[in-house]
Motif scaffolding. Structure first.
Motif: not given
Length: 209
Positions: A95-101, A111-120
């Motif tokens: 997934s896009i999230t997994e690619n970013l992780q 791994v920072n899911t908050n940062r991923i969500d922030e950028v998306l």
């Protein structure tokens, strides 16, 4: 600050190309102009730590990158250099999230899911975070590629011919996204292109003849 000095590179056919010195200050936005065959791709690869030049030095944040071990250079590049390629290069099975992780992990970062969500969210594709690349439109894929490039808050963001295959409206939209992300993440931006349409947006230009 990014600095290249006394850079020369010799190809296997003994052809040598010499690049003029280049100093880039933090948070500046530059256009790297050059026609096909001018050495633009070679310089991009040298600047991003992919191709070691025959001679000269490349410093990013005062670090001479070609004095690092290959493993250290890979990690340094993951943390300090973001690249938007002409094609997305996202893993289709993730997934896009997994690619970013994965982008965070390969750079040696947690791994920072908050940062991923922030950028998306900043790129208006947060709703696609659990989708796989083949479920996204071309425009969404390009946004996902930009997200990956800026995710780790790199010192240097490079976009390689991001507008060359786009019509005027979409070219302007992508340019605006790159400029906005550069400012939002306090990242130095270099756009490598031969697209004359975007010259007016830049005051700093490095040209290859």
């Amino acid at each position: 600050m990014i600095e290249i000095k006394d850079i020369k590179h010799q190809y296997n056919n003994n052809q040598e190309i010499v690049f003029k010195d280049w100093q880039i200050e933090n948070n500046q936005q530059w256009l790297l102009l050059g026609e096909s065959g001018s050495g633009k791709t070679t310089l991009l690869h040298i600047l991003t730590g992919i191709l070691k030049p025959t001679q000269g030095s490349v410093k990013i944040n005062s670090t001479e990158i070609y004095q690092l071990s290959p493993k250290a250079l890979d990690r340094f590049r993951g943390q300090h250099v973001g690249i938007v390629f002409q094609r997305p290069h996202l893993l289709k099975s993730l997934s896009i999230t997994e690619n970013l992780q994965l982008t965070q992990s390969l750079a040696g970062l947690e791994v920072n899911t908050n940062r991923i969500d922030e950028v998306l969210y900043s790129l208006n594709i947060l709703s696609k975070k659990n989708n796989k690349p083949d479920q996204l439109s071309q425009g969404q894929l390009q946004r996902a590629s930009i997200a990956r490039a800026v995710l780790n808050k790199p010192t240097l963001l490079i976009a390689d011919e991001p507008t060359s295959s786009l019509d005027d409206k979409n070219a302007q939209a992508v340019l605006n996204l790159l400029l906005e992300q550069s400012q939002l993440n306090h990242t130095t931006l270099v756009i490598a292109t031969h697209d004359q349409r975007i010259k007016e947006a830049f005051t700093n230009t490095y040209s290859l003849s």
